[in-house]
Design a protein around this motif. Structure first.
Motif, PDB file in Angstrom:
ATOM      1  N   SER A   1      47.853  43.332  40.231  1.00 54.67           N
ATOM      2  CA  SER A   1      47.814  42.040  40.926  1.00 54.67           C
ATOM      3  C   SER A   1      46.707  42.019  41.967  1.00 54.67           C
ATOM      4  O   SER A   1      46.060  40.989  42.174  1.00 54.67           O
ATOM      5  CB  SER A   1      49.164  41.723  41.559  1.00 54.67           C
ATOM      6  OG  SER A   1      49.450  42.644  42.584  1.00 54.67           O
ATOM      7  N   ASP A   2      46.440  43.151  42.620  1.00 52.97           N
ATOM      8  CA  ASP A   2      45.344  43.207  43.581  1.00 52.97           C
ATOM      9  C   ASP A   2      43.996  43.074  42.892  1.00 52.97           C
ATOM     10  O   ASP A   2      43.090  42.424  43.423  1.00 52.97           O
ATOM     11  CB  ASP A   2      45.393  44.516  44.371  1.00 52.97           C
ATOM     12  CG  ASP A   2      44.293  44.575  45.413  1.00 52.97           C
ATOM     13  OD1 ASP A   2      44.314  43.737  46.340  1.00 52.97           O
ATOM     14  OD2 ASP A   2      43.401  45.431  45.295  1.00 52.97           O
TER      15      ASP A   2
ATOM     16  N   ARG B   1      43.502  39.487  42.227  1.00 49.01           N
ATOM     17  CA  ARG B   1      43.449  38.709  43.455  1.00 49.01           C
ATOM     18  C   ARG B   1      42.069  38.828  44.117  1.00 49.01           C
ATOM     19  O   ARG B   1      41.657  37.935  44.847  1.00 49.01           O
ATOM     20  CB  ARG B   1      44.520  39.215  44.417  1.00 49.01           C
ATOM     21  CG  ARG B   1      44.648  38.413  45.680  1.00 49.01           C
ATOM     22  CD  ARG B   1      45.673  39.008  46.628  1.00 49.01           C
ATOM     23  NE  ARG B   1      46.983  39.042  46.015  1.00 49.01           N
ATOM     24  CZ  ARG B   1      47.807  40.086  46.062  1.00 49.01           C
ATOM     25  NH1 ARG B   1      47.453  41.183  46.675  1.00 49.01           N
ATOM     26  NH2 ARG B   1      48.989  40.037  45.502  1.00 49.01           N
ATOM     27  N   ASP B   2      41.369  39.918  43.856  1.00 50.65           N
ATOM     28  CA  ASP B   2      40.084  40.181  44.500  1.00 50.65           C
ATOM     29  C   ASP B   2      38.993  39.300  43.901  1.00 50.65           C
ATOM     30  O   ASP B   2      38.668  39.412  42.724  1.00 50.65           O
ATOM     31  CB  ASP B   2      39.721  41.657  44.341  1.00 50.65           C
ATOM     32  CG  ASP B   2      38.532  42.060  45.182  1.00 50.65           C
ATOM     33  OD1 ASP B   2      38.018  41.214  45.934  1.00 50.65           O
ATOM     34  OD2 ASP B   2      38.126  43.233  45.094  1.00 50.65           O
ATOM     35  N   ARG B   3      38.429  38.426  44.708  1.00 51.49           N
ATOM     36  CA  ARG B   3      37.384  37.503  44.248  1.00 51.49           C
ATOM     37  C   ARG B   3      35.998  38.146  44.279  1.00 51.49           C
ATOM     38  O   ARG B   3      35.088  37.669  43.623  1.00 51.49           O
ATOM     39  CB  ARG B   3      37.359  36.244  45.121  1.00 51.49           C
ATOM     40  CG  ARG B   3      38.669  35.511  45.152  1.00 51.49           C
ATOM     41  CD  ARG B   3      38.815  34.626  43.947  1.00 51.49           C
ATOM     42  NE  ARG B   3      40.006  33.806  44.073  1.00 51.49           N
ATOM     43  CZ  ARG B   3      40.893  33.699  43.109  1.00 51.49           C
ATOM     44  NH1 ARG B   3      40.730  34.345  41.988  1.00 51.49           N
ATOM     45  NH2 ARG B   3      41.955  32.944  43.264  1.00 51.49           N
TER      46      ARG B   3
ATOM     47  N   ARG C   1      43.904  41.678  51.433  1.00 55.82           N
ATOM     48  CA  ARG C   1      44.004  40.620  50.421  1.00 55.82           C
ATOM     49  C   ARG C   1      45.431  40.104  50.307  1.00 55.82           C
ATOM     50  O   ARG C   1      45.657  38.896  50.128  1.00 55.82           O
ATOM     51  CB  ARG C   1      43.491  41.129  49.073  1.00 55.82           C
ATOM     52  CG  ARG C   1      41.974  41.208  49.011  1.00 55.82           C
ATOM     53  CD  ARG C   1      41.498  41.617  47.645  1.00 55.82           C
ATOM     54  NE  ARG C   1      41.813  42.999  47.305  1.00 55.82           N
ATOM     55  CZ  ARG C   1      41.088  44.039  47.686  1.00 55.82           C
ATOM     56  NH1 ARG C   1      40.008  43.878  48.420  1.00 55.82           N
ATOM     57  NH2 ARG C   1      41.434  45.257  47.331  1.00 55.82           N
ATOM     58  N   ALA C   2      46.407  40.990  50.407  1.00 48.86           N
ATOM     59  CA  ALA C   2      47.809  40.562  50.334  1.00 48.86           C
ATOM     60  C   ALA C   2      48.166  39.683  51.532  1.00 48.86           C
ATOM     61  O   ALA C   2      48.857  38.675  51.383  1.00 48.86           O
ATOM     62  CB  ALA C   2      48.730  41.772  50.264  1.00 48.86           C
TER      63      ALA C   2
ATOM     64  N   LYS D   1      46.057  37.846  53.304  1.00 47.77           N
ATOM     65  CA  LYS D   1      45.348  36.573  53.150  1.00 47.77           C
ATOM     66  C   LYS D   1      46.063  35.684  52.133  1.00 47.77           C
ATOM     67  O   LYS D   1      46.207  34.478  52.344  1.00 47.77           O
ATOM     68  CB  LYS D   1      43.911  36.839  52.706  1.00 47.77           C
ATOM     69  CG  LYS D   1      43.069  35.609  52.633  1.00 47.77           C
ATOM     70  CD  LYS D   1      41.638  35.942  52.233  1.00 47.77           C
ATOM     71  CE  LYS D   1      40.806  34.690  52.093  1.00 47.77           C
ATOM     72  NZ  LYS D   1      39.444  34.982  51.650  1.00 47.77           N
ATOM     73  N   GLU D   2      46.511  36.280  51.026  1.00 45.50           N
ATOM     74  CA  GLU D   2      47.238  35.513  50.007  1.00 45.50           C
ATOM     75  C   GLU D   2      48.551  34.969  50.565  1.00 45.50           C
ATOM     76  O   GLU D   2      48.917  33.826  50.317  1.00 45.50           O
ATOM     77  CB  GLU D   2      47.503  36.391  48.791  1.00 45.50           C
ATOM     78  CG  GLU D   2      48.230  35.704  47.671  1.00 45.50           C
ATOM     79  CD  GLU D   2      47.357  34.718  46.920  1.00 45.50           C
ATOM     80  OE1 GLU D   2      47.927  33.840  46.241  1.00 45.50           O
ATOM     81  OE2 GLU D   2      46.134  34.811  47.010  1.00 45.50           O
TER      82      GLU D   2
ATOM     83  N   THR E   1      47.768  32.034  52.766  1.00 46.25           N
ATOM     84  CA  THR E   1      47.425  30.862  51.971  1.00 46.25           C
ATOM     85  C   THR E   1      48.672  30.213  51.383  1.00 46.25           C
ATOM     86  O   THR E   1      48.829  28.987  51.407  1.00 46.25           O
ATOM     87  CB  THR E   1      46.453  31.258  50.840  1.00 46.25           C
ATOM     88  OG1 THR E   1      45.309  31.878  51.418  1.00 46.25           O
ATOM     89  CG2 THR E   1      46.030  30.067  50.022  1.00 46.25           C
ATOM     90  N   VAL E   2      49.570  31.040  50.848  1.00 46.73           N
ATOM     91  CA  VAL E   2      50.810  30.524  50.272  1.00 46.73           C
ATOM     92  C   VAL E   2      51.654  29.862  51.352  1.00 46.73           C
ATOM     93  O   VAL E   2      52.239  28.793  51.134  1.00 46.73           O
ATOM     94  CB  VAL E   2      51.583  31.656  49.561  1.00 46.73           C
ATOM     95  CG1 VAL E   2      52.991  31.228  49.219  1.00 46.73           C
ATOM     96  CG2 VAL E   2      50.845  32.107  48.324  1.00 46.73           C
TER      97      VAL E   2
END
Length: 138
Positions: free
Chosen positions: A41-42, A45-47, A83-84, A86-87, A90-91
Motif C-alpha cells: 500500500s505504501d 501511495r508514493d507519488r 506518507r501514511a 499525509k494520507e 487528506t482522508v
C-alpha cells in the motif's frame, strides 16, 4: 489398549509445546502479511516513485520476500510514516468536508432553487415542485 495412549496419539493436540509453536508461527505469518500489505500500500501511495521502481519492488517482494521487506523497511521506513500521516490527513479533511456538506441545513432558497432546476429539467412535476416549495417555506 488404552483410549488416549500418548505413544499412539501424536497429532496436533499431542503436546502443549507443539500447540505453542503452532500459535507462534501463525502469529509470525499474520504479522508478515500485515508488513507485506503495508509495504504494497505504501508503494502505491508514493507519488514520487516511478512505476518501474514500483514493479521492481513488487518483483523482489515476490521472489525474495523477507529480505526485500527488511530492506524496504530500513530504506523507506521513515517515508512510510510520513506518507501514511499525509494520507490520513487528506482522508480526514475529505471526511470533514463531507460531513459539513451533509449536516449543514440547506436554506429554503437553496431547496427551492434545486426544486426549480428539477422542474425545468422535467424530473419532477409542477405539483411536486409546489409541495417542495411549501415544505421549504414552512
Amino acid at each position: 489398549m488404552r483410549f488416549f495412549d500418548t505413544d499412539e496419539y501424536e497429532g496436533f493436540w499431542g503436546s502443549f509445546g507443539d500447540i505453542i509453536w503452532w500459535f507462534l508461527w501463525a502469529f509470525v505469518f499474520v504479522a508478515y502479511l500485515f508488513v507485506l500489505f503495508a509495504i504494497i500500500s505504501d508503494l502505491f501511495r508514493d507519488r514520487k516513485l516511478s512505476g518501474w521502481w514500483k514493479a521492481v519492488w513488487i518483483l523482489f517482494l515476490i521472489f525474495l520476500p523477507f529480505l526485500t521487506a527488511l530492506v524496504y523497511l530500513i530504506a523507506r521506513g521513515a517515508g512510510m510514516g510520513e506518507r501514511a500521516a499525509k494520507e490520513a490527513q487528506t482522508v480526514r479533511a475529505a471526511q470533514d468536508a463531507y460531513i459539513k456538506s451533509v449536516a449543514a441545513p440547506a436554506s429554503p432558497a437553496d431547496e427551492i432553487a434545486k426544486a426549480k432546476a428539477l422542474l425545468d429539467a422535467g424530473t419532477i412535476t409542477q405539483a411536486e415542485y409546489d409541495a417542495i416549495k411549501a415544505k421549504a417555506l414552512a
